[in-house]
Scaffold this motif. Structure first.
Motif, PDB file in Angstrom:
ATOM      1  N   PRO A   1       0.795  -1.223   0.000  1.00 32.19           N
ATOM      2  CA  PRO A   1       0.000   0.000   0.000  1.00 32.19           C
ATOM      3  C   PRO A   1       0.834   1.282   0.000  1.00 32.19           C
ATOM      4  CG  PRO A   1      -0.082  -1.067   2.140  1.00 32.19           C
ATOM      5  CD  PRO A   1       0.613  -2.011   1.215  1.00 32.19           C
ATOM      6  N   HIS A   2       2.115   1.176   0.357  1.00 36.65           N
ATOM      7  CA  HIS A   2       2.961   2.371   0.365  1.00 36.65           C
ATOM      8  C   HIS A   2       3.765   2.512  -0.926  1.00 36.65           C
ATOM      9  CE1 HIS A   2       3.017   2.013   5.052  1.00 36.65           C
ATOM     10  NE2 HIS A   2       1.859   2.403   4.593  1.00 36.65           N
TER      11      HIS A   2
ATOM     12  N   ASP B   1       3.371   4.007  -3.625  1.00 35.98           N
ATOM     13  CA  ASP B   1       3.508   5.348  -4.217  1.00 35.98           C
ATOM     14  C   ASP B   1       4.692   6.098  -3.593  1.00 35.98           C
ATOM     15  OD1 ASP B   1       1.334   4.811  -5.734  1.00 35.98           O
ATOM     16  OD2 ASP B   1      -0.073   5.992  -4.539  1.00 35.98           O
ATOM     17  N   ASP B   2       4.930   5.804  -2.327  1.00 37.20           N
ATOM     18  CA  ASP B   2       6.026   6.497  -1.638  1.00 37.20           C
ATOM     19  C   ASP B   2       7.317   5.687  -1.650  1.00 37.20           C
ATOM     20  OD1 ASP B   2       4.466   8.798  -0.584  1.00 37.20           O
ATOM     21  OD2 ASP B   2       3.297   7.168   0.301  1.00 37.20           O
ATOM     22  N   ILE B   3       7.165   4.367  -1.609  1.00 43.38           N
ATOM     23  CA  ILE B   3       8.330   3.480  -1.590  1.00 43.38           C
ATOM     24  C   ILE B   3       8.201   2.576  -2.816  1.00 43.38           C
ATOM     25  CG2 ILE B   3       9.614   1.801  -0.198  1.00 43.38           C
ATOM     26  CD1 ILE B   3       8.177   2.871   2.289  1.00 43.38           C
ATOM     27  N   PRO B   4       8.546   3.098  -3.983  1.00 42.46           N
ATOM     28  CA  PRO B   4       8.273   2.365  -5.243  1.00 42.46           C
ATOM     29  C   PRO B   4       9.272   1.230  -5.473  1.00 42.46           C
ATOM     30  CG  PRO B   4       9.328   4.471  -5.697  1.00 42.46           C
ATOM     31  CD  PRO B   4       9.230   4.373  -4.218  1.00 42.46           C
TER      32      PRO B   4
END
Lengths: 374, 374, 374, 374
Positions: free
Chosen positions: D82-83, D85-88
């Motif tokens: 789910p993260h 977008d921030d941790i691609p």
């Protein structure tokens, strides 16, 4: 500095209450009423300086009030008077008189009594509800029991497991006890005295139709003996009475309507223990988890006794094994896997911390009606 | 059930200790010795059933032992005997006798005494170190003081701030007190009694060269009156004595070598209070933060008294304002901004919870030698 | 097992609350409003994984909610991005975005911001109430302050006492700071950061008309850093605002209407600190002891801050010396010896745990009108 | 203010320890070794921001160290990010890498792993002891299990009772699970996950020769989820290992040498649970009461688990009924009525808080040799 003894304790109590609300609440002994009866918390075996205790009788009243008791008995030793050099020829009703006066503004009931203090047999016994304790100062123990009876006393055998009298701690009826029971001169037996419990005394109570009692037999200070700051309580006899009165307690005792509370244990006959258990642990909420076949059941413990329940339902639990602990005056929520969403759910538990006979633990059943809630 | 009173308390104590180690430790009253003297914790004003107290004398011994006291005095009212119907014509040495016997296996010192209980003037006074209290049963109060003196007693005025005697609570010497002091018949004064403290009594002590005392004047039960489970302590007089003995205490009192401990307050003359403060709060470690000009100083509180220090050093602190609290028997580390790395650092604090005179708080200085450590 | 982060914390919180009511209550930071203003509890300096913090932004929201805060600011380091290998090229508004979403069902206000992270001068500063933090990614620090200003930001100097920047821990304005202040580019200063307090920063705030702030600068977990289970609290800035809104807080900060709460210390200008003290400790009852000239006054502490008051009244106290401690959210009753029964009583105390300037403690006065009650 | 993550937690820990020694000790999970094996406390299912957790991986290390764990596994969701977008595109070994670095000065073992996150069947499973988690990023779940196997992984089924996957919470093997087990691709099963326990999962483990595991599956903060300040603990798998090493744990798991600790419950096969119980509750002293036939036996609990024992000995107890509770890391003394003074005494208890199969509680026996002591 202060000169009125009763005043001392009123002030003491309010000081205590002002400074430590947790202790004020946690030390209270709380049990719910049961259908048809009030549940009266009674400590029916106590001593003061008027026999071999260490406090003036007013202290017994102050302790009982803050412990939330309904009644205490005054049971000085008749024959054992180690303070007689200082308190000579005492009127054997004197401690009762002082406690009665000290409690006159409280709802605490003071019951007159005496401890008949003999070597074995018959050992020590309490006679309570006396009209004049002095009349029990007789040589022959049998005559003492008879004199008590004449006053309408209720009489019980103290600490039948006492290792000073039985080095093995095994409560056992002697012929003299059998005779006293047969003649109606002995009506009850302590299954709990101070720090001790006796399975054998419980069996004797059952076999001989005796009332079960649990008492502190306090000589010193309740706070010290029972680790009150650490959450401890003295043992008490819960008497199921028609009314909160001396007579109500007497009738309750005479009809064997008692349960003993000792540490986190409850001891009694099924006819009284079961309704007490039913009133003690109640369901405050039951609801299926949204969209699941798991029923959340919130159990509330209405008492000062920690409960240890063993799940015997046909369902397993989602958030614990079969051992369920409910802290005093607290809630827990168990999650019951009922396989399907049901309109009626029956839960069954063995109450591990309660006994109706040696090593015999009663079961409780909860029937939950969920119709219309799912 | 149990018949030996002393035994009761031994057992009680070990039960208490087994179950609540925190309470066992937190209730102990602890103060360090000072150079040249032992610091003896004394409660020199107490009552039992032998006057208007609520417990048998053995309870006073048990309480004192678990509170870690060095000495207690037995000071029953001579003239006020509300239990005389039950305890008639008592030998006025009797409570002392019982306490002495009860404590014979402890290191607790029992001091004989009596409370001379009169209306004002002179009000109530304690005479301690008596050889025979009965000889003080005299009509004329002056004769009582003289009789005490003849026995070599040390005598002090009790609760001069008592609102039953002075409705304004302001301790004030009467002519009779002045005369008693002048004649050497009154040697000390309570600046603390039970829950009360008197700035005016402190001033009287200073102005008249009297010994300062603080006492519980306990009638009931220490645990209740002083919220012991909540961390409270009874007031005590710290006596600085050449040795732990009755005589050591007597000489300490006669030479006014006392500090009073009351809640978290210390009251005394500078010559005794300052060495006590020095021994009470000590530096256990001092070290510059690596590569910084900030000195970490760990202060240890060796006592049961919480300290409130106000920083008066020429340095400010990195981790607090000027108010520094040190809990009983605990450490704190303050971070001192010394601007440069120094070999010697002086720290100064006002001890807000100590007084040497009304509203007069002593200063303490710490000299820290850091040579070779930086 | 659970997949929604926000949900995790809602569930976590209710679990926590269900199991430890004491902690639920004791961790709340509580202060009363003052006349004309709401008192908003704000922690305006915090970090998450979006710079060098150890938690996802949702944790900051959950912590703030259970600590009863009104507002928190998101202040990631602009230039220091140790997690950039894992969280590359982050939008500098991202943590704010996540916290805003996580708090949308709470009344907690999230304030956008950034930490301008430079070596000295000017060291670290926070700019809050930004509209787009990305626009502050500029080389020249002066340009950053100007860009913040263009967005209407409120800007303050962080930990001016930080020993990484000043090895002596002494907050000192540099020429650059003086210029920033003069140009209106620096509006506030931290007098408290994390575990540290600075008398020198307080003096700088007073001398330069800067807003005083206290912040946690939290990187890890609040419960651990501030011993929350032991009763500790994070430092906060109390902002006196016309309304609970982002704008209300901004105006409060711009007008220097703040008091800093740090451990049990309160730091502020007299115009805000005095009304806060007045609202913090209030008299809940005042009554003469029956037939005495001693007035019982019950003081209530309406805050999470323990108060240390020093009696400066013309009256002495019957139940304590001049040091009076009031525990958080508690009552104490002091007994005031007014010599005569009075209709009006003035009490004066120095608040030892509050400062309006280095080593300068404000006084509070209570005027008690007793007419008709005596 | 502080910039090194690892440093933050070292400092945090020492702060915590300095301020709350009770919490420091009470939160430690302690169990004794058993003959032939070390007892390693392992939490083998955890999340961080690298999948859907709320903390940076260093927090997991800090928590485990203060909880006294021997090993933790890193088990981010492979498929649920789910993260992202921030941790691609994260390296799926990245959290392991960070935790390994953070723990290099501790004795804590970090085990690499991944959570294979699929809808049912097969639901979620953990593969641990991976060499490269990235190689498990494959579409077909069967291929993932095979890839894990190729790396020598140990694989277990997570929360088979999860109500998101089974609305009735009843763990049930699907055909796919049966196949995976048969092929050696599934080696264990969680009987405990987070706050849940499953009798059905325990039965599946027994029927299919699977290793039993208990895990926290922590996403948030251990202190909050498990009421650590109130005495709570996270669930752990106790692995009986030849040595404290990654390989020791792997061999222990592969050989099913585990016991699960969950709240105050212990779940395991008799061959491991019984020796653990034997080492957990030991007799520290046994001695007859002077002149009595009552044997005082002091039982010591060497663990963080409260024990509930039911007396099944042929003797009754003098100071309790048949239910005996022993608090974590504490002593109790039971008084055993052996009728005669004996040279050998056998005591038997059912351990109510332990299970070897659904509703099946193991017995422990103590043989006490008293020869020469009576």
């Amino acid at each position: 500095m202060k000169q009125a003894k009763v005043l001392v304790f009123l002030i003491v109590s309010s000081f205590l209450f002002a400074h430590d609300h947790d202790l004020e609440n946690s030390r209270k002994i709380i049990f719910p009423d049961i259908p048809g009866y009030r549940t009266l918390k009674c400590d029916l075996h106590q001593h003061t300086v008027f026999s071999d205790g260490a406090v003036w009788p007013t202290v017994r009243v102050a302790e009982a009030v803050i412990d939330n008791l309904d009644a205490i008995a005054v049971t000085e030793h008749l024959e054992y008077q180690p303070h007689k050099d200082d308190i000579p020829h005492p009127d054997r009703n004197r401690a009762y008189e002082i406690e009665s006066k000290a409690s006159e503004n409280d709802s605490l009931i003071i019951i007159s009594g005496s401890e008949i203090t003999r070597s074995m047999p018959p050992g020590h016994s309490n006679a309570i509800f006396l009209t004049d304790a002095n009349k029990l100062l007789l040589d022959d123990p049998l005559e003492v029991f008879k004199a008590a009876k004449e006053q309408g006393a209720f009489t019980f055998w103290n600490h039948p497991n006492w290792t000073a009298h039985r080095k093995d701690g095994i409560a056992t009826l002697t012929d003299m006890h059998k005779m006293l029971i047969k003649e109606g001169l002995l009506n009850g037996i302590e299954v709990v005295n101070e720090y001790t419990y006796s399975d054998e005394a419980l069996q004797i109570a059952l076999d001989n139709n005796l009332t079960m009692l649990g008492t502190s037999d306090i000589h010193g200070i309740i706070d010290w003996e029972y680790d009150v700051p650490g959450g401890g309580h003295r043992p008490v006899t819960l008497v199921f009475a028609n009314e909160k009165s001396t007579n109500g307690i007497k009738q309750g005792l005479e009809n064997r309507r008692t349960v003993v509370f000792f540490n986190d244990m409850l001891i009694g006959r099924p006819e009284h223990l079961l309704p007490l258990l039913k009133a003690s642990v109640t369901i405050s909420e039951a609801k299926y988890q949204k969209g699941k076949q798991v029923l959340n059941v919130t159990l509330h413990n209405n008492t000062s006794c920690e409960f240890q329940l063993q799940n015997k339902s046909k369902y397993t639990l989602h958030n614990s094994g079969d051992l369920v602990t409910i802290k005093p005056l607290s809630d827990i929520t168990i999650e019951v896997k009922t396989i399907e969403v049901l309109d009626k759910v029956k839960l069954n538990f063995t109450v591990l911390n309660a006994v109706t006979a040696p090593a015999t633990h009663p079961d409780v059943e909860f029937e939950i009606d969920l119709k219309g809630t799912n």
